[in-house]
Design a protein around this motif. Sequence first.
Motif, PDB file in Angstrom:
ATOM      1  N   ARG A  71     -11.473  -6.481  -6.003  1.00 26.92           N
ATOM      2  CA  ARG A  71     -11.708  -5.684  -5.042  1.00 26.92           C
ATOM      3  C   ARG A  71     -12.039  -6.720  -3.303  1.00 26.92           C
ATOM      4  NH1 ARG A  71     -14.160  -6.019  -9.747  1.00 26.92           N
ATOM      5  NH2 ARG A  71     -16.160  -6.760  -8.966  1.00 26.92           N
ATOM      6  N   SER A  72     -12.907  -5.426  -2.455  1.00 25.62           N
ATOM      7  CA  SER A  72     -12.259  -6.354  -1.326  1.00 25.62           C
ATOM      8  C   SER A  72     -13.787  -7.485  -1.168  1.00 25.62           C
ATOM      9  CB  SER A  72     -13.232  -5.223  -0.456  1.00 25.62           C
ATOM     10  OG  SER A  72     -12.056  -4.170   0.075  1.00 25.62           O
ATOM     11  N   THR A  73     -14.984  -7.358  -1.986  1.00 26.85           N
ATOM     12  CA  THR A  73     -15.370  -8.325  -2.519  1.00 26.85           C
ATOM     13  C   THR A  73     -14.986  -9.527  -2.484  1.00 26.85           C
ATOM     14  OG1 THR A  73     -16.355  -7.469  -4.748  1.00 26.85           O
ATOM     15  CG2 THR A  73     -17.835  -7.027  -2.534  1.00 26.85           C
ATOM     16  N   ILE A  74     -14.119  -9.672  -3.513  1.00 22.80           N
ATOM     17  CA  ILE A  74     -13.464 -10.709  -3.952  1.00 22.80           C
ATOM     18  C   ILE A  74     -12.495 -11.714  -3.189  1.00 22.80           C
ATOM     19  CG2 ILE A  74     -12.659 -11.641  -5.469  1.00 22.80           C
ATOM     20  CD1 ILE A  74     -14.881 -10.416  -6.367  1.00 22.80           C
ATOM     21  N   PHE A  75     -12.385 -10.822  -1.329  1.00 21.34           N
ATOM     22  CA  PHE A  75     -10.972 -10.986  -1.068  1.00 21.34           C
ATOM     23  C   PHE A  75     -10.596 -12.426  -0.926  1.00 21.34           C
ATOM     24  CE2 PHE A  75      -9.073 -12.307   2.663  1.00 21.34           C
ATOM     25  CZ  PHE A  75      -7.661 -11.664   3.149  1.00 21.34           C
ATOM     26  N   ILE A  94       2.527 -10.976  -6.189  1.00 20.44           N
ATOM     27  CA  ILE A  94       2.414  -9.311  -5.077  1.00 20.44           C
ATOM     28  C   ILE A  94       1.010  -9.104  -5.289  1.00 20.44           C
ATOM     29  CG2 ILE A  94       2.653  -7.898  -7.408  1.00 20.44           C
ATOM     30  CD1 ILE A  94       3.299  -5.386  -5.975  1.00 20.44           C
ATOM     31  N   TRP A  95      -0.119  -8.444  -4.511  1.00 21.70           N
ATOM     32  CA  TRP A  95      -1.407  -7.713  -4.603  1.00 21.70           C
ATOM     33  C   TRP A  95      -1.753  -6.588  -4.505  1.00 21.70           C
ATOM     34  CZ3 TRP A  95      -4.537 -10.953  -0.128  1.00 21.70           C
ATOM     35  CH2 TRP A  95      -4.756 -12.626  -0.610  1.00 21.70           C
ATOM     36  N   GLY A  96      -2.423  -6.009  -5.228  1.00 16.82           N
ATOM     37  CA  GLY A  96      -2.999  -4.839  -5.440  1.00 16.82           C
ATOM     38  C   GLY A  96      -3.943  -4.470  -6.216  1.00 16.82           C
ATOM     39  N   GLY A  97      -4.930  -3.283  -6.043  1.00 14.90           N
ATOM     40  CA  GLY A  97      -6.070  -3.217  -6.362  1.00 14.90           C
ATOM     41  C   GLY A  97      -6.921  -2.105  -5.113  1.00 14.90           C
ATOM     42  N   PRO A  98      -8.124  -2.061  -5.105  1.00 13.92           N
ATOM     43  CA  PRO A  98      -8.729  -1.616  -4.259  1.00 13.92           C
ATOM     44  C   PRO A  98      -8.068  -1.883  -2.560  1.00 13.92           C
ATOM     45  CG  PRO A  98      -9.673  -1.214  -6.161  1.00 13.92           C
ATOM     46  CD  PRO A  98      -8.747  -2.381  -5.975  1.00 13.92           C
ATOM     47  N   HIS A  99      -8.871  -3.343  -2.936  1.00 16.55           N
ATOM     48  CA  HIS A  99      -8.910  -4.244  -0.701  1.00 16.55           C
ATOM     49  C   HIS A  99      -7.341  -4.013  -0.716  1.00 16.55           C
ATOM     50  CE1 HIS A  99     -10.356  -6.227   1.610  1.00 16.55           C
ATOM     51  NE2 HIS A  99      -8.992  -7.255   2.420  1.00 16.55           N
ATOM     52  N   ALA A 100      -6.177  -4.508  -1.233  1.00 17.06           N
ATOM     53  CA  ALA A 100      -4.983  -4.570  -0.865  1.00 17.06           C
ATOM     54  C   ALA A 100      -4.406  -3.229  -0.922  1.00 17.06           C
ATOM     55  CB  ALA A 100      -3.669  -4.832  -2.130  1.00 17.06           C
ATOM     56  N   THR A 101      -4.769  -2.127  -0.590  1.00 13.21           N
ATOM     57  CA  THR A 101      -4.576  -0.271  -1.078  1.00 13.21           C
ATOM     58  C   THR A 101      -4.945   0.077   0.752  1.00 13.21           C
ATOM     59  OG1 THR A 101      -4.790   0.855  -3.423  1.00 13.21           O
ATOM     60  CG2 THR A 101      -4.571   2.041  -1.191  1.00 13.21           C
ATOM     61  N   VAL A 102      -6.220   0.021   0.911  1.00 10.26           N
ATOM     62  CA  VAL A 102      -7.460  -0.417   2.538  1.00 10.26           C
ATOM     63  C   VAL A 102      -6.866  -1.142   3.061  1.00 10.26           C
ATOM     64  CG1 VAL A 102      -9.444  -0.536   2.941  1.00 10.26           C
ATOM     65  CG2 VAL A 102      -8.906   0.458   0.838  1.00 10.26           C
ATOM     66  N   ALA A 111      -0.124 -12.890   0.757  1.00 12.08           N
ATOM     67  CA  ALA A 111       0.941 -12.458  -0.684  1.00 12.08           C
ATOM     68  C   ALA A 111       2.427 -12.333  -0.378  1.00 12.08           C
ATOM     69  CB  ALA A 111       0.239 -10.970  -1.359  1.00 12.08           C
ATOM     70  N   ASP A 112       2.903 -12.168  -1.644  1.00 14.43           N
ATOM     71  CA  ASP A 112       4.570 -12.025  -1.377  1.00 14.43           C
ATOM     72  C   ASP A 112       4.699 -10.383  -0.985  1.00 14.43           C
ATOM     73  OD1 ASP A 112       5.347 -14.861  -1.100  1.00 14.43           O
ATOM     74  OD2 ASP A 112       5.380 -14.587  -2.794  1.00 14.43           O
ATOM     75  N   MET A 113       4.023  -9.934  -1.542  1.00 14.62           N
ATOM     76  CA  MET A 113       4.136  -8.532  -1.664  1.00 14.62           C
ATOM     77  C   MET A 113       2.996  -7.551  -1.904  1.00 14.62           C
ATOM     78  SD  MET A 113       7.771  -8.064  -4.543  1.00 14.62           S
ATOM     79  CE  MET A 113       7.369  -9.368  -5.063  1.00 14.62           C
ATOM     80  N   VAL A 114       2.725  -6.151  -1.893  1.00 16.10           N
ATOM     81  CA  VAL A 114       1.364  -5.966  -1.156  1.00 16.10           C
ATOM     82  C   VAL A 114       1.430  -4.681  -1.770  1.00 16.10           C
ATOM     83  CG1 VAL A 114      -0.903  -5.233  -0.240  1.00 16.10           C
ATOM     84  CG2 VAL A 114       0.404  -6.937   0.626  1.00 16.10           C
ATOM     85  N   CYS A 115       1.102  -3.718  -3.344  1.00 15.73           N
ATOM     86  CA  CYS A 115       1.200  -2.675  -3.375  1.00 15.73           C
ATOM     87  C   CYS A 115       0.222  -1.633  -2.766  1.00 15.73           C
ATOM     88  CB  CYS A 115       0.806  -2.869  -5.107  1.00 15.73           C
ATOM     89  SG  CYS A 115       1.259  -0.752  -5.892  1.00 15.73           S
ATOM     90  N   VAL A 116       0.366  -0.757  -2.588  1.00 15.41           N
ATOM     91  CA  VAL A 116      -0.909   0.277  -1.912  1.00 15.41           C
ATOM     92  C   VAL A 116      -0.804   1.223  -2.507  1.00 15.41           C
ATOM     93  CG1 VAL A 116      -1.299   1.499   0.335  1.00 15.41           C
ATOM     94  CG2 VAL A 116      -0.171  -0.130   0.601  1.00 15.41           C
ATOM     95  N   GLY A 117      -2.024   2.313  -3.247  1.00 15.22           N
ATOM     96  CA  GLY A 117      -1.861   2.395  -3.711  1.00 15.22           C
ATOM     97  C   GLY A 117      -1.760   2.501  -5.559  1.00 15.22           C
ATOM     98  N   GLU A 118      -1.350   3.711  -6.044  1.00 10.96           N
ATOM     99  CA  GLU A 118      -1.260   3.710  -7.891  1.00 10.96           C
ATOM    100  C   GLU A 118       0.267   2.791  -7.810  1.00 10.96           C
ATOM    101  OE1 GLU A 118      -3.891   4.343 -10.136  1.00 10.96           O
ATOM    102  OE2 GLU A 118      -4.670   4.750  -8.698  1.00 10.96           O
TER     103      GLU A 118
END
Length: 132
Positions: A71-75, A94-102, A111-118
Amino acid sequence: MRIVLIPLYNYGAFGSRILTDLLTEEGHDVYQLFFKQGKTNRMGLPTDTEKEILLAQIRKIKPSLIGISFRSTIFTVSRDITQMIKKVFDVPIIWGGPHATVCPEQCIQYADMVCVGEGETLMLELVRKIQK
């Protein structure tokens, strides 16, 4: 393929648990390393000992891919953990989760890759491509 998923400060980790099930069904070895418990009085910054334990677990598993969800609080913790892992292992992260999406633009800096959304479809496709 060996995959490590690290949900930061999230023992519930619903998304990570779904990914584990999907990837396991496809024959991959998936390990979840729950790093620190959230929403408690113990939520503080990771200690050097906790970081060393995390690195030791990753070393034992020898993954081909590492996923970190937060989550964003743990960035800042995620950034620091990722940098620590990258100093020791040559494995894509790869990073994912709420902060990566926002905030994907911020996340791709670390990160090498970012997952946006599910990430269910994305992770399956990514793992298949890495295997090829």
